[in-house]
Scaffold this motif. Structure first.
Motif, PDB file in Angstrom:
ATOM      1  N   GLY A 158      -7.882   3.447   6.709  1.00  0.00           N
ATOM      2  CA  GLY A 158      -9.291   3.472   6.319  1.00  0.00           C
ATOM      3  C   GLY A 158     -10.217   3.532   7.517  1.00  0.00           C
ATOM      4  O   GLY A 158     -11.186   4.303   7.543  1.00  0.00           O
ATOM      5  N   ASP A 159      -9.924   2.731   8.541  1.00  0.00           N
ATOM      6  CA  ASP A 159     -10.728   2.740   9.767  1.00  0.00           C
ATOM      7  C   ASP A 159     -10.622   4.087  10.477  1.00  0.00           C
ATOM      8  O   ASP A 159     -11.611   4.619  10.982  1.00  0.00           O
ATOM      9  N   ALA A 160      -9.412   4.629  10.509  1.00  0.00           N
ATOM     10  CA  ALA A 160      -9.199   5.914  11.183  1.00  0.00           C
ATOM     11  C   ALA A 160      -9.902   7.037  10.436  1.00  0.00           C
ATOM     12  O   ALA A 160     -10.520   7.908  11.057  1.00  0.00           O
ATOM     13  N   LEU A 161      -9.833   7.023   9.107  1.00  0.00           N
ATOM     14  CA  LEU A 161     -10.487   8.060   8.309  1.00  0.00           C
ATOM     15  C   LEU A 161     -12.001   8.001   8.489  1.00  0.00           C
ATOM     16  O   LEU A 161     -12.667   9.025   8.662  1.00  0.00           O
ATOM     17  N   ARG A 162     -12.562   6.789   8.472  1.00  0.00           N
ATOM     18  CA  ARG A 162     -14.003   6.643   8.707  1.00  0.00           C
ATOM     19  C   ARG A 162     -14.385   7.183  10.077  1.00  0.00           C
ATOM     20  O   ARG A 162     -15.351   7.925  10.224  1.00  0.00           O
ATOM     21  N   ALA A 163     -13.591   6.852  11.099  1.00  0.00           N
ATOM     22  CA  ALA A 163     -13.878   7.314  12.458  1.00  0.00           C
ATOM     23  C   ALA A 163     -13.831   8.834  12.543  1.00  0.00           C
ATOM     24  O   ALA A 163     -14.673   9.451  13.199  1.00  0.00           O
ATOM     25  N   CYS A 164     -12.867   9.446  11.866  1.00  0.00           N
ATOM     26  CA  CYS A 164     -12.768  10.911  11.866  1.00  0.00           C
ATOM     27  C   CYS A 164     -13.977  11.542  11.185  1.00  0.00           C
ATOM     28  O   CYS A 164     -14.562  12.507  11.701  1.00  0.00           O
ATOM     29  N   LEU A 165     -14.369  11.010  10.050  1.00  0.00           N
ATOM     30  CA  LEU A 165     -15.508  11.563   9.324  1.00  0.00           C
ATOM     31  C   LEU A 165     -16.800  11.390  10.115  1.00  0.00           C
ATOM     32  O   LEU A 165     -17.598  12.326  10.241  1.00  0.00           O
ATOM     33  N   GLU A 166     -17.010  10.204  10.676  1.00  0.00           N
ATOM     34  CA  GLU A 166     -18.250   9.954  11.427  1.00  0.00           C
ATOM     35  C   GLU A 166     -18.288  10.695  12.761  1.00  0.00           C
ATOM     36  O   GLU A 166     -19.362  10.945  13.298  1.00  0.00           O
ATOM     37  N   SER A 167     -17.117  11.075  13.282  1.00  0.00           N
ATOM     38  CA  SER A 167     -17.065  11.794  14.557  1.00  0.00           C
ATOM     39  C   SER A 167     -17.105  13.310  14.372  1.00  0.00           C
ATOM     40  O   SER A 167     -16.981  14.054  15.329  1.00  0.00           O
ATOM     41  N   GLY A 168     -17.244  13.749  13.130  1.00  0.00           N
ATOM     42  CA  GLY A 168     -17.342  15.186  12.862  1.00  0.00           C
ATOM     43  C   GLY A 168     -16.035  15.932  13.065  1.00  0.00           C
ATOM     44  O   GLY A 168     -16.035  17.123  13.409  1.00  0.00           O
ATOM     45  N   VAL A 169     -14.920  15.264  12.820  1.00  0.00           N
ATOM     46  CA  VAL A 169     -13.611  15.911  12.965  1.00  0.00           C
ATOM     47  C   VAL A 169     -13.453  16.951  11.852  1.00  0.00           C
ATOM     48  O   VAL A 169     -13.781  16.702  10.692  1.00  0.00           O
ATOM     49  N   ASP A 170     -12.951  18.124  12.219  1.00  0.00           N
ATOM     50  CA  ASP A 170     -12.746  19.217  11.261  1.00  0.00           C
ATOM     51  C   ASP A 170     -11.334  19.237  10.700  1.00  0.00           C
ATOM     52  O   ASP A 170     -11.116  19.636   9.564  1.00  0.00           O
ATOM     53  N   LEU A 171     -10.359  18.824  11.523  1.00  0.00           N
ATOM     54  CA  LEU A 171      -8.956  18.946  11.140  1.00  0.00           C
ATOM     55  C   LEU A 171      -8.159  17.780  11.701  1.00  0.00           C
ATOM     56  O   LEU A 171      -8.285  17.441  12.878  1.00  0.00           O
ATOM     57  N   VAL A 172      -7.336  17.158  10.851  1.00  0.00           N
ATOM     58  CA  VAL A 172      -6.371  16.148  11.279  1.00  0.00           C
ATOM     59  C   VAL A 172      -4.986  16.714  11.001  1.00  0.00           C
ATOM     60  O   VAL A 172      -4.709  17.174   9.888  1.00  0.00           O
ATOM     61  N   ILE A 173      -4.129  16.694  12.023  1.00  0.00           N
ATOM     62  CA  ILE A 173      -2.756  17.190  11.891  1.00  0.00           C
ATOM     63  C   ILE A 173      -1.810  16.000  11.969  1.00  0.00           C
ATOM     64  O   ILE A 173      -1.894  15.200  12.899  1.00  0.00           O
ATOM     65  N   CYS A 174      -0.924  15.873  10.972  1.00  0.00           N
ATOM     66  CA  CYS A 174       0.023  14.758  10.915  1.00  0.00           C
ATOM     67  C   CYS A 174       1.438  15.283  10.666  1.00  0.00           C
ATOM     68  O   CYS A 174       1.632  16.416  10.238  1.00  0.00           O
ATOM     69  N   GLY A 175       2.413  14.433  10.907  1.00  0.00           N
ATOM     70  CA  GLY A 175       3.810  14.743  10.596  1.00  0.00           C
ATOM     71  C   GLY A 175       4.333  13.694   9.627  1.00  0.00           C
ATOM     72  O   GLY A 175       3.859  13.561   8.523  1.00  0.00           O
ATOM     73  N   TRP A 181       1.828  19.356   3.247  1.00  0.00           N
ATOM     74  CA  TRP A 181       0.792  19.040   2.262  1.00  0.00           C
ATOM     75  C   TRP A 181      -0.562  19.209   2.940  1.00  0.00           C
ATOM     76  O   TRP A 181      -0.656  19.159   4.170  1.00  0.00           O
ATOM     77  N   MET A 182      -1.614  19.387   2.145  1.00  0.00           N
ATOM     78  CA  MET A 182      -2.955  19.466   2.705  1.00  0.00           C
ATOM     79  C   MET A 182      -3.948  18.795   1.775  1.00  0.00           C
ATOM     80  O   MET A 182      -3.924  19.005   0.567  1.00  0.00           O
ATOM     81  N   TRP A 183      -4.802  17.960   2.363  1.00  0.00           N
ATOM     82  CA  TRP A 183      -5.930  17.372   1.653  1.00  0.00           C
ATOM     83  C   TRP A 183      -7.202  18.053   2.144  1.00  0.00           C
ATOM     84  O   TRP A 183      -7.438  18.147   3.339  1.00  0.00           O
ATOM     85  N   ASN A 184      -8.018  18.512   1.227  1.00  0.00           N
ATOM     86  CA  ASN A 184      -9.301  19.131   1.565  1.00  0.00           C
ATOM     87  C   ASN A 184     -10.399  18.156   1.179  1.00  0.00           C
ATOM     88  O   ASN A 184     -10.673  17.951   0.000  1.00  0.00           O
ATOM     89  N   LEU A 185     -11.014  17.538   2.181  1.00  0.00           N
ATOM     90  CA  LEU A 185     -12.082  16.563   1.934  1.00  0.00           C
ATOM     91  C   LEU A 185     -13.434  17.154   2.333  1.00  0.00           C
ATOM     92  O   LEU A 185     -14.219  16.549   3.046  1.00  0.00           O
ATOM     93  N   GLY A 186     -13.677  18.371   1.886  1.00  0.00           N
ATOM     94  CA  GLY A 186     -14.929  19.027   2.243  1.00  0.00           C
ATOM     95  C   GLY A 186     -14.872  19.561   3.650  1.00  0.00           C
ATOM     96  O   GLY A 186     -14.118  20.478   3.945  1.00  0.00           O
TER      97      GLY A 186
END
Length: 199
Positions: A158-175, A181-186
């Protein structure tokens, strides 16, 4: 299997010819020296000048966390700029020794926010959008239809997702889950890599 990996190398080198390869962790099964050496030798087969590597939970098993960087010293570099600053890629380490679960931690989240805040949404004086990418091994949001194991992600997601959204991150890549899979959050896409090969 070796044949599967050789096919991947051939397709990547001859057909895709990528500018960048991101290896999102779990290069080994147990983080053992012979496995890390094998992974190191196999990765050298890729004909790509920019290969970004970071560890997964399997790589940090046993004493893998002590020696991963010796085999992959480039994993110590955490901020990468491409295309004259149009693309910023940041890696955060979510692997912890002998844990399946991941954690970024408050210090690393603050570092990520501070690092990304240095880059505006647009490249200066050119009014060209800047692409911000964050890479980590564990997943931020569970993958559907993966049963109980889908709870094994990042404890502070939750903290990481908030930080990504507030920092204007466009893409998160995970393994981690070894299932694409892909989540599209706008504005934010979260993309999970599948397993390319295994032995």
């Amino acid at each position: 299997k070796q044949d599967a990996f050789n096919t991947i190398v051939q397709e990547v080198n001859n057909d895709l010819k990528p500018d960048l390869i991101v290896l999102s962790g779990d290069l080994t099964d147990d983080g053992l020296v012979f496995q890390l050496k094998k992974a190191q030798d196999e990765i050298k087969k890729f004909d790509c000048k920019d290969i970004i590597i970071f560890p997964g939970n399997h790589d940090y098993r046993h004493t893998g966390y002590l020696i991963f960087e010796k085999f992959f010293p480039s994993s110590l570099k955490r901020v990468h700029e491409f295309d004259n600053g149009k693309i910023i890629l940041v890696t955060v380490n979510t692997a912890r020794p002998d844990w399946d679960e991941g954690e970024i931690g408050r210090t690393q989240i603050l570092w990520m926010e501070n690092t990304l805040s240095k880059y505006d949404e647009f490249v200066e004086e050119k009014n060209i959008p800047r692409l911000k990418i964050v890479c980590m091994h564990h997943h931020l949001i569970s993958i559907p239809d993966t049963g109980y194991t889908n709870v094994v992600g990042i404890s502070d997601a939750g903290d990481a997702l908030r930080a990504c959204l507030e920092s204007g991150v466009d893409l998160v890549i995970c393994g981690h889950k070894h299932r694409p899979w892909m989540w599209n959050l706008g504005k934010l896409l979260i993309v999970y890599a599948g397993t390319a090969c295994s032995w």
